[in-house]
Enzyme design. Structure first.
Site, mmCIF file in Angstrom:
data_model
loop_
_atom_site.group_PDB
_atom_site.id
_atom_site.type_symbol
_atom_site.label_atom_id
_atom_site.label_comp_id
_atom_site.label_asym_id
_atom_site.label_seq_id
_atom_site.Cartn_x
_atom_site.Cartn_y
_atom_site.Cartn_z
ATOM 1 N N TRP A 188 20.580 -12.970 20.558
ATOM 2 C CA TRP A 188 21.017 -13.927 19.526
ATOM 3 C C TRP A 188 21.087 -13.275 18.163
ATOM 4 O O TRP A 188 20.076 -12.798 17.652
ATOM 5 C CB TRP A 188 20.019 -15.091 19.506
ATOM 6 C CG TRP A 188 20.286 -16.215 18.569
ATOM 7 C CD1 TRP A 188 21.401 -16.995 18.504
ATOM 8 C CD2 TRP A 188 19.380 -16.729 17.577
ATOM 9 N NE1 TRP A 188 21.247 -17.969 17.541
ATOM 10 C CE2 TRP A 188 20.014 -17.833 16.958
ATOM 11 C CE3 TRP A 188 18.091 -16.364 17.161
ATOM 12 C CZ2 TRP A 188 19.409 -18.561 15.938
ATOM 13 C CZ3 TRP A 188 17.489 -17.096 16.153
ATOM 14 C CH2 TRP A 188 18.140 -18.187 15.551
ATOM 15 N N GLN A 192 24.119 -29.097 27.937
ATOM 16 C CA GLN A 192 25.497 -28.608 27.999
ATOM 17 C C GLN A 192 25.698 -27.590 29.102
ATOM 18 O O GLN A 192 26.750 -27.545 29.741
ATOM 19 C CB GLN A 192 25.873 -27.986 26.650
ATOM 20 C CG GLN A 192 25.879 -28.979 25.520
ATOM 21 C CD GLN A 192 25.684 -28.314 24.176
ATOM 22 O OE1 GLN A 192 25.175 -27.206 24.090
ATOM 23 N NE2 GLN A 192 26.074 -28.992 23.123
ATOM 24 N N GLU A 207 28.368 -18.449 22.206
ATOM 25 C CA GLU A 207 29.067 -18.955 21.038
ATOM 26 C C GLU A 207 29.527 -17.759 20.215
ATOM 27 O O GLU A 207 28.752 -16.836 19.966
ATOM 28 C CB GLU A 207 28.174 -19.857 20.193
ATOM 29 C CG GLU A 207 27.956 -21.222 20.809
ATOM 30 C CD GLU A 207 27.177 -22.140 19.893
ATOM 31 O OE1 GLU A 207 26.660 -21.656 18.865
ATOM 32 O OE2 GLU A 207 27.075 -23.333 20.200
#
Length: 632
Positions: free
Chosen positions: A467, A233, A523
């Site tokens: 993360w 991606q 995200e």
């Protein structure tokens, strides 16, 4: 079902197109001990058998999880060792075992008997030559999809592994579909200083659906084949040399890459893109690496700073830079306390952290300028009492490479702090972070207000994944609480490959002037329980992924994407993906995008790309980039 398949869903048409591209390229490509062999069982339980070179006074004690190979060893021994580790590590996503495979200069494998092995979690593979051409592997060093059931094979979880400083002459006889060099990874799986001769793919197209979400390459050369991007991606390639690049999905960025595809953003269907291409990288300093000199002595090489550079550093011989003998390093084991390590740093020693888990009752403090902190095999630092795991006092020339910072059960204000106060640095000798990764939850319950805080000026960030875990242990809106992944307070900070995901407020806050970010992947958090629980301010839904402070007068960004997948069954919206001062110079931001993921399970979305510019990405246009080419 692996939740990554839902959150990073691709259309069937796209996968079919990627596989068609792959098919077209494939069809045209086709521990040291003294003395003799010694068998032992490592602390992880992996049985190994290693032949080693003669003992010498220069031989460091890296511990049992650093496995060092030499060309005179029998290939069957090498194969058995690397396979045993792979069998344990390929599925060991949140385990405690850590490994480094180090190859002494020479040639391994042959066209008739190649050396082919898989790289699992927490495994770093590196050559011990001064140049990548000093260690040659005839074979392949590969990463494949993980399969979790029928039609559920992806590379989306392939994190925390690395490949560096060697040459691979791709040789994969009788591998069937897997003919070639497969490096199917996602975040936190860098490739550096690699020379790959032969067909290379970043997508494992041999098992479906083959989704992938990487990645990072630097100072590497690819010969004899177009690199297949396939289903990746997003990807950043920096200061490398390509022999072609197959395609793009959402966000492919090339900075200082010879042979890079031409600028093309947004993508033109069946023509090009989505490519963000910079002819040169503004300021770089390649990662340090361990090597053995002609006398058999270990050293760490620290490359020099480059400005406005392109291509690999080793094309015409040795990489510019300087060497530090291993005798200048304190070689830490996981049993060493933070106080012991800090004392060594205070004496002016550099630091190597060997593989393992370091439970820290206080901060490791880096006090001197030009200190090198080098991790082998993804050593992982965990604060025990809500402390900062590592604090860098000096603002000049400190190098930190190859570490994982995990949050502890008690909230820490930050996990790594670079610089005390604002400023105090030297542009000719910048501090730099390479392959430094942060986790809030996942491996174990943890909380931290921030992951990385950069207070110094002129810092280089080169492959950072911060993360807040969306799966694993201790995961939940109130369980692994964390506000922000990266905060930049220093001026003239340059970031390449900034991956920041799932934090509960701003993902990145950039307060410094003169900053540059080349590639950003984000995200938003999956799990806000309600819109009321996730509001930047009254009347402002959600939190922007990337916040440039209103006081900033200059900032440049290239190839920056933010995605939404709100999975709590209620509509959650973010008003903006990017918030920046409207007074920035015209064209400060280049090639921005947002995407709504998974219309089957996702809700809400992102209403504007940057400030109030750019359209919405919602269930009305799923899996489709909404772009802004230039702002303001």
């Amino acid at each position: 079902m692996n939740r990554f398949v839902n959150r990073k869903r691709k259309s069937v048409l796209f996968i079919m197109a990627a596989l068609a591209l792959v098919a077209s390229f494939v069809s045209g490509a086709i521990l040291l001990y003294g003395g003799a062999t010694k068998a032992y069982a490592s602390s992880s339980g992996v049985s190994t058998s290693l032949a080693t070179r003669s003992a010498s006074s220069s031989q460091p004690n890296f511990g049992s999880s650093v496995l060092i190979f030499k060309p005179s060893m029998s290939q069957s021994e090498i194969q058995a060792t690397v396979d045993a580790v792979a069998n344990q590590q390929v599925s060991n996503q949140f385990g405690t075992q850590r490994y480094a495979f180090l190859f002494e200069p020479g040639t391994y494998g042959s066209s008739d008997n190649p050396l082919n092995f898989q790289v699992g979690y927490y495994t770093s593979v590196a050559g011990l030559g001064l140049s990548p051409n000093d260690v040659v592997i005839n074979g392949s060093i590969y990463v494949h999809n993980q399969c979790f059931g029928l039609n559920n094979c992806t590379a989306l979880d392939n994190f925390w592994r690395s490949l560096s400083n060697l040459t691979i002459n791709v040789t994969t006889p009788n591998f069937g579909c897997y003919t070639g060099e497969f490096w199917a990874v996602s975040q936190a799986a860098p490739m550096r200083r690699a020379h790959i001769n032969g067909f290379t793919t970043l997508m494992d197209y041999c098992t479906a659906p083959s989704f992938a979400s990487g990645g990072f390459i630097a100072d590497s050369e690819f010969d004899g084949s177009t690199v297949v991007n396939g289903s990746q991606q997003q990807w950043l390639v920096r200061n490398s040399q390509l022999d072609g690049w197959s395609n793009g999905v959402w966000n492919q960025v090339f900075s200082g890459v010879v042979g890079a595809p031409a600028q093309c953003f947004p993508a033109q269907p069946n023509v090009c893109g989505p490519y963000t291409t910079l002819a040169t990288s503004p300021v770089t300093r390649e990662a340090p690496y361990l090597y053995i000199d002609s006398s058999g002595n270990y050293n760490v090489f620290v490359p020099s700073v480059q400005r406005n550079s392109a291509g690999i550093t080793w094309t015409d011989g040795a990489t510019p830079g300087s060497s530090i003998p291993i005798t200048k390093f304190f070689i830490a084991q996981p049993t060493d306390s933070a106080a012991t390590i800090t004392s060594a740093l205070a004496r002016g020693e550099d630091l190597i952290l060997t593989p393992g888990i370091y439970n820290l009752d206080q901060s490791i403090v880096v006090t001197h300028p030009d200190t090198v902190v080098l991790g082998l095999g993804f050593p992982t630092l965990i604060p025990e009492h809500g402390n900062v795991s590592m604090s860098v006092i000096s603002a000049r020339g400190v190098i930190i490479s190859g570490l994982i910072f995990d949050a502890g059960a008690k909230n820490s204000p930050a996990l790594l702090v670079v610089g005390i106060g604002h400023g105090g640095s030297d542009a000719s000798d910048p501090t730099a972070l390479y392959d430094v990764f942060f986790r809030i939850g996942g491996a174990e319950p943890g909380k931290a207000t921030s992951g990385l805080v950069v207070n110094s000026n002129n810092v280089i960030l080169d492959d950072i994944w911060s993360w807040r875990a969306d799966h694993g242990n201790g995961v939940g809106w109130t369980s692994n609480a964390a506000d922000t992944g990266v905060i930049v307070n220093g001026d003239n900070v340059t970031a390449y490959g900034l991956f920041v995901e799932h934090y509960q407020k701003y993902q990145v806050i950039w307060n410094g002037n003169g900053g540059t970010d080349i590639f950003f992947q984000n995200e938003m958090p999956y799990d806000p329980p309600s819109q009321a629980a996730w509001m930047e301010a009254p009347g402002v839904d959600g939190w922007a992924a990337f916040k440039v402070a209103n006081t900033v007068t200059s900032f440049s960004g290239y190839g920056m994407g933010s995605y939404s997948f709100f999975n709590q069954g209620v509509d959650i919206f973010a008003a903006h993906a990017f918030e920046v001062p409207t007074t920035l110079p015209a064209g400060s931001l280049h090639d921005l995008l947002t995407i709504f993921l998974d219309p089957t399970h996702g809700k809400g979305g992102i209403l504007h790309v940057v400030n109030d510019t750019g359209g919405s990405s919602t269930i009305a246009n799923p899996d489709t980039p909404v772009t802004v080419v230039s702002y303001p």
